[in-house]
Design a protein around this motif. Sequence first.
Motif, PDB file in Angstrom:
ATOM      1  N   GLU A   2      57.995  -2.667 -15.280  1.00 47.64           N
ATOM      2  CA  GLU A   2      57.230  -3.599 -16.113  1.00 47.64           C
ATOM      3  C   GLU A   2      55.881  -3.003 -16.488  1.00 47.64           C
ATOM      4  O   GLU A   2      55.446  -3.083 -17.643  1.00 47.64           O
ATOM      5  CB  GLU A   2      57.040  -4.917 -15.368  1.00 47.64           C
ATOM      6  N   TYR A   6      54.432  -2.012 -20.219  1.00 43.02           N
ATOM      7  CA  TYR A   6      53.126  -2.513 -20.663  1.00 43.02           C
ATOM      8  C   TYR A   6      52.248  -1.356 -21.138  1.00 43.02           C
ATOM      9  O   TYR A   6      51.556  -1.455 -22.159  1.00 43.02           O
ATOM     10  CB  TYR A   6      52.449  -3.263 -19.517  1.00 43.02           C
ATOM     11  N   ASN A  12      55.744  -8.757 -24.130  1.00 42.38           N
ATOM     12  CA  ASN A  12      56.719  -9.354 -23.210  1.00 42.38           C
ATOM     13  C   ASN A  12      57.377  -8.247 -22.376  1.00 42.38           C
ATOM     14  O   ASN A  12      58.599  -8.070 -22.372  1.00 42.38           O
ATOM     15  CB  ASN A  12      57.783 -10.145 -23.977  1.00 42.38           C
ATOM     16  N   THR A  14      57.865  -7.928 -19.278  1.00 40.99           N
ATOM     17  CA  THR A  14      58.788  -8.363 -18.221  1.00 40.99           C
ATOM     18  C   THR A  14      60.215  -8.433 -18.737  1.00 40.99           C
ATOM     19  O   THR A  14      61.153  -7.915 -18.120  1.00 40.99           O
ATOM     20  CB  THR A  14      58.368  -9.742 -17.677  1.00 40.99           C
ATOM     21  N   GLN A  15      60.390  -9.072 -19.884  1.00 43.00           N
ATOM     22  CA  GLN A  15      61.727  -9.197 -20.468  1.00 43.00           C
ATOM     23  C   GLN A  15      62.292  -7.835 -20.845  1.00 43.00           C
ATOM     24  O   GLN A  15      63.457  -7.529 -20.561  1.00 43.00           O
ATOM     25  CB  GLN A  15      61.692 -10.096 -21.696  1.00 43.00           C
ATOM     26  N   SER A  17      61.537  -4.841 -19.697  1.00 46.39           N
ATOM     27  CA  SER A  17      61.870  -4.024 -18.532  1.00 46.39           C
ATOM     28  C   SER A  17      63.162  -4.508 -17.887  1.00 46.39           C
ATOM     29  O   SER A  17      63.985  -3.704 -17.434  1.00 46.39           O
ATOM     30  CB  SER A  17      60.726  -4.056 -17.516  1.00 46.39           C
ATOM     31  N   ARG A  18      63.370  -5.827 -17.874  1.00 40.40           N
ATOM     32  CA  ARG A  18      64.603  -6.378 -17.310  1.00 40.40           C
ATOM     33  C   ARG A  18      65.812  -5.944 -18.137  1.00 40.40           C
ATOM     34  O   ARG A  18      66.860  -5.585 -17.593  1.00 40.40           O
ATOM     35  CB  ARG A  18      64.513  -7.902 -17.257  1.00 40.40           C
TER      36      ARG A  18
END
Length: 214
Positions: A2, A6, A12, A14-15, A17-18
Amino acid sequence: MERFCYMLGAQNATQKSREIIQLETRLANITLSDFDDQRKDISSMYNRITLDQLQSMAPGLHWKKLLERIFQESFSEDEEIVVLATDYLQKVSDIIKTTSKRVLHNYMLWRVVAALSEHLSTAFRSSIHEFSREIDGTERQMELGRLCLSQANKHFGMALGALFVQEHFPTHSKAKVQELVEDIKHALDIRLQELDWMDEPTREAARAKLQNMM
């Protein structure tokens, strides 16, 4: 991961990286282990097919266009190639077709930057190290001096090796190694002459290449 996204300016993070990790996981799940019996059976992995057949088998990529870009020359659809992992390519093709272009682009960016992270700033290297520590347990980040030495050896290994030999390798040892090399070349030459599956032009080309080695 994450933090890395960044740093690359992702919104976004987080999304994103997921999504990257999910794609990485899907690719890992279709990859054979190095210890899988199928990897040991070379004959079953050796698949000689045409580019047209490959395109039909794994339509997720434009193979002809890709290879022409890589090799900077034109290929016909009847060009024969050897594919060692047909099942894997089919599954990769399916993954590509079922994954959005945005995720594919983000994943490729992640892989490229991660591969080149050693050339980036300390912040990027630290971020990659944190990710590696979570994935494979890498505890200690390589010191900058060792990193520089590693990179020099990676890109100029032969030149550095030559300097090392000049400094630390006595002449009589070099003669022994050269004798060993000649023995190996002689054994390989005999082996080439005995191969019944190799045609004569290929055999002669291989023998000529062997004689020019070292």
